[in-house]
Motif scaffolding. Structure first.
Motif, short mmCIF file in Angstrom:
data_model
loop_
_atom_site.label_atom_id
_atom_site.label_comp_id
_atom_site.label_asym_id
_atom_site.label_seq_id
_atom_site.Cartn_x
_atom_site.Cartn_y
_atom_site.Cartn_z
N UNK A 196 0.87 -1.18 0.00
CA UNK A 196 0.00 0.00 0.00
C UNK A 196 0.90 1.22 0.00
N UNK A 197 0.94 1.92 -1.13
CA UNK A 197 1.81 3.10 -1.28
C UNK A 197 1.09 4.32 -0.75
N UNK A 198 1.71 5.00 0.22
CA UNK A 198 1.13 6.20 0.83
C UNK A 198 1.87 7.47 0.46
N UNK A 205 3.40 -0.58 3.77
CA UNK A 205 2.72 -1.64 4.49
C UNK A 205 2.26 -2.73 3.54
N UNK A 206 2.24 -3.95 4.05
CA UNK A 206 1.72 -5.09 3.31
C UNK A 206 0.36 -5.44 3.89
N UNK A 207 -0.69 -5.26 3.09
CA UNK A 207 -2.05 -5.44 3.55
C UNK A 207 -2.72 -6.51 2.72
#
Length: 372
Positions: A196-198, A205-207
């Motif tokens: 998930x690129x913020x 994070x790996x979601x």
């Protein structure tokens, strides 16, 4: 001999893997050799197939592999054809390795809509030991997604199977049904995560995908018999999983019936999987090769009765038969064993290597003479 369907197998050639570019010509029709006009190398028509450098006819080898893929014992082939047993096993291993490459080239390319997947593992008796074979199937298309063999029924085996399923999946919104082994939960959660690129600094994070669902069928045994069966929802909700099962025609509740039926098919076609049998194997490599031979033959060369479609009233035929590969959109027709073994995997397109060191200096241009 058709040179337009061939490609150069030389890894150092600039035109490697390119089909229909006009760089391949017939070098010798008698010996069935081609030549690449770019690199000048000659190669046999059987290069890249299990028939390469075999003295036996390709038709005979194909017939033997067809019998083996349908459950014929090796000793029966030795008695009927007069071949040496070691020769038959050598052909089997070469064809199995080729089928594994075909499976990875076509199926494991993230282009199959899985939707509903079932996975299970069985133990296989070998000489002085036993190993575990874990396999998976896509329920809507009945497509065999591959298998992994390991000495232990541990986290490494299940993780390798989960990563293989991930390599086949086009989308991550799928339902996975497995048995009560605890390693499945951690392995699939880890395999189906995505970043998930913020836009912030640091590791993303790996979601787990929101559409991913996981259910387990827990069986309890007593004296070798099943005494009770319970179902558990690990990821998702029971209402969402029930609606998903109805959409994919996978039953009314969480089950692993389809993968167990596939295990039965493999047991009937691979005699080394039979429980009480003296026809056992010695090495894991031979078992892996045999598994991929049977699996690719099942995917591409066998019609499945559960996949056939009813034709229109005015049609000359009543049913439209389909193979699992046709149902999954990977093929437009039923393959033959000859086409499966003759399928050549093209090399990747040649890319010029990056230049290292200093850039070459520009050549000095002569100064223009000024005429006064």
């Amino acid at each position: 001999m058709d040179a337009q369907t061939q490609f150069c197998p030389n890894p150092n050639c600039h035109a490697r893997g390119k089909v229909g570019e006009g760089n391949i010509v017939v070098h010798s029709e008698k010996e069935k050799h081609y030549r690449c006009k770019v690199c000048g190398e000659t190669f046999s028509a059987t290069k890249g197939t299990p028939f390469y450098r075999l003295r036996t006819s390709a038709d005979v080898v194909t017939l033997v592999m067809t019998l083996l893929a349908n459950g014929c014992p090796v000793q029966a082939i030795v008695t009927a054809f007069g071949f040496d047993e070691r020769t038959v096993y050598r052909w089997l291993k070469a064809c199995g390795v080729h089928c594994k490459k075909v499976h990875e080239h076509i199926v494991c390319q993230s282009q199959v809509e899985l939707r509903h997947v079932q996975a299970d593992e069985i133990w296989v008796k070998m000489v002085l030991r036993r190993v575990f074979m874990a396999m998976a199937i896509s329920v809507p298309s009945r497509l065999w997604l591959g298998g992994v063999i390991s000495v232990r029924r541990d986290m490494a085996l299940i993780s390798a199977l989960a990563n293989m399923i991930r390599s086949c999946a086009y989308g991550l919104g799928i339902l996975v049904c497995v048995d009560g082994l605890s390693s499945y939960v951690k392995a699939f959660k880890k395999a189906f995560r995505q970043r998930v690129l913020t836009g912030q600094r640091g590791r993303p994070r790996l979601v787990l995908d929101q559409g991913f669902m996981l259910g387990q069928v827990i069986k309890r045994y007593a004296k070798g018999r099943v005494v009770s069966v319970s179902r558990r929802v690990v990821i998702g909700t029971i209402s969402l999983i029930s609606s998903f099962l109805r959409e994919t025609m996978g039953g009314k509740m969480i089950n692993i019936a389809f993968i167990e039926r596939l295990n039965s098919t493999f047991r009937s076609r691979l005699f080394a999987l039979v429980r009480r049998s003296r026809a056992i194997l010695r090495r894991e490599g031979m078992l892996t090769a045999w598994m991929y031979l049977v699996g690719c033959f099942y995917n591409f060369c066998c019609y499945h009765e559960g996949l056939r479609l009813r034709c229109d009233e005015g049609s000359s035929v009543k049913w439209y038969e389909r193979t699992p590969a046709m149902a999954a959109g990977l093929s437009e027709y039923r393959w033959t064993m000859m086409e499966l073994l003759w399928f050549k995997i093209p090399l990747s397109v040649w890319v010029a290597p990056k230049r290292r060191g200093r850039k070459p200096k520009m050549e000095k241009q002569p100064a223009l003479e000024v005429v006064i």
